[in-house]
Enzyme design. Structure first.
Site, PDB file in Angstrom:
ATOM      1  N   ASP A   1       0.832  -1.206   0.000  1.00 39.18           N
ATOM      2  CA  ASP A   1       0.000   0.000   0.000  1.00 39.18           C
ATOM      3  C   ASP A   1       0.868   1.258   0.000  1.00 39.18           C
ATOM      4  OD1 ASP A   1      -2.366   1.386  -0.029  1.00 39.18           O
ATOM      5  OD2 ASP A   1      -2.795   1.138   2.112  1.00 39.18           O
TER       6      ASP A   1
ATOM      7  N   ASN B   1     -11.049  -2.345  -5.549  1.00 31.78           N
ATOM      8  CA  ASN B   1     -10.246  -1.411  -6.354  1.00 31.78           C
ATOM      9  C   ASN B   1     -10.885  -1.083  -7.718  1.00 31.78           C
ATOM     10  OD1 ASN B   1      -7.088  -2.748  -5.097  1.00 31.78           O
ATOM     11  ND2 ASN B   1      -8.168  -0.899  -4.462  1.00 31.78           N
TER      12      ASN B   1
END
Ligand code: IPE
Ligand code: IPE
Ligand code: MG
Length: 244
Positions: free
Chosen positions: A21, A69
């Site tokens: 991330d 996502n």
């Protein structure tokens, strides 16, 4: 600091999972578009894979794209899919030469055709390699995976093929079937959450959180995570005295 020398290589995790991330924030900090960060993230994958191999890790699972996502701007989603295809095409030969076997978890059928083709070819090309298995979590989420497993199991019960539902039966219906549970889960970028990743499989994993943004994550960062892991006492519900 020589972190590597602090690691007991005979006692490293067999499986490390990483929530990669911070690519977007990394790019923004340098005044670039988010995709610039994703591109740089590929270099971190290369480094991490090398370090994992040095540490005799057998499975490295990377959360590359979650089912959530898809909700990002189309330009970013398209860019990520394109990056996946390009990276596989560029890297597969070298990956294979260094003994990497590629596998995926997640709803692969939901990916664009070009990704599915490139993935299938890369998986086939590397299938006999034995050094390390690189598991890419793509269009993955735990709730999707568990829902899918429950549906399959319900069908089996309905048809009479199955009478008892065991823990093992559930594990065998997840896309991680055959892959040992990760002993260590790492998340970069300072976020302290799981974001729908491997909920079943991390029941007894050790967590390591680092502020480092994924494009800055290098070999030393993996070493540090493993040193942290080796400092923990894994009790599995027992008391300390029972472990020796
Ligand atoms: C992780 O980086 C990569 C993916 C989720 C594909 P992010 O893109 O989430 O980066 P941040 O969290 O916005 O900085
Ligand atoms: C998790 O990162 C998914 C991947 C690393 C692929 P996100 O950036 O999507 O997670 P949230 O939205 O911050 O929880
Ligand atoms: Mg993020």
């Amino acid at each position: 600091m020589d972190y590597l020398s602090k690691i007991d290589v005979s006692n490293t995790p067999e499986h490390i999972a990483i929530i990669m991330d911070g690519n977007g924030r990394w790019a923004k900090k340098q005044g670039h578009e988010r995709l610039y960060g994703h591109n740089f993230g590929v270099e971190s994958i290369r480094e991490t894979l090398k370090a994992a191999k040095e540490l005799k890790v057998k499975y490295l699972t990377l959360y590359a794209f979650s089912t959530e996502n898809w909700n990002r701007p189309k330009e970013e989603v398209d860019g990520l899919m394109d990056l996946l295809v390009r990276s596989l095409a560029n890297e597969v030969k070298e990956l294979s030469e260094s003994g990497v076997r590629l596998q995926t978890i997640g709803d692969i059928k939901g990916l664009p055709e070009s990704c599915q083709t490139e993935l299938a070819e890369s998986i086939e090309f590397t299938k006999d390699n034995k050094e390390i298995t690189l598991v890419l979590a793509l269009n993955y989420s735990s709730r999707w995976e568990i829902t899918n497993a429950v549906q399959e199991i319900a069908q089996k019960v309905k048809s009479g093929e199955l009478t008892e539902i065991s823990t093992e039966e559930i594990s065998n219906h997840l896309t991680t079937k055959g892959i040992p549970d990760p002993e260590l889960l790492i998340r970069t970028s300072g976020e302290h959450r799981i974001s729908n990743f491997l909920l079943w499989q991390i029941a007894y994993s050790e967590f390591h959180f680092t502020e480092t943004l994924w494009p800055d994550f290098k070999k030393e960062d993996l070493y540090k995570a493993v040193i942290d892991y080796q400092s923990r006492e894994r009790r599995f519900g027992m008391v300390s005295e029972q472990l020796t």
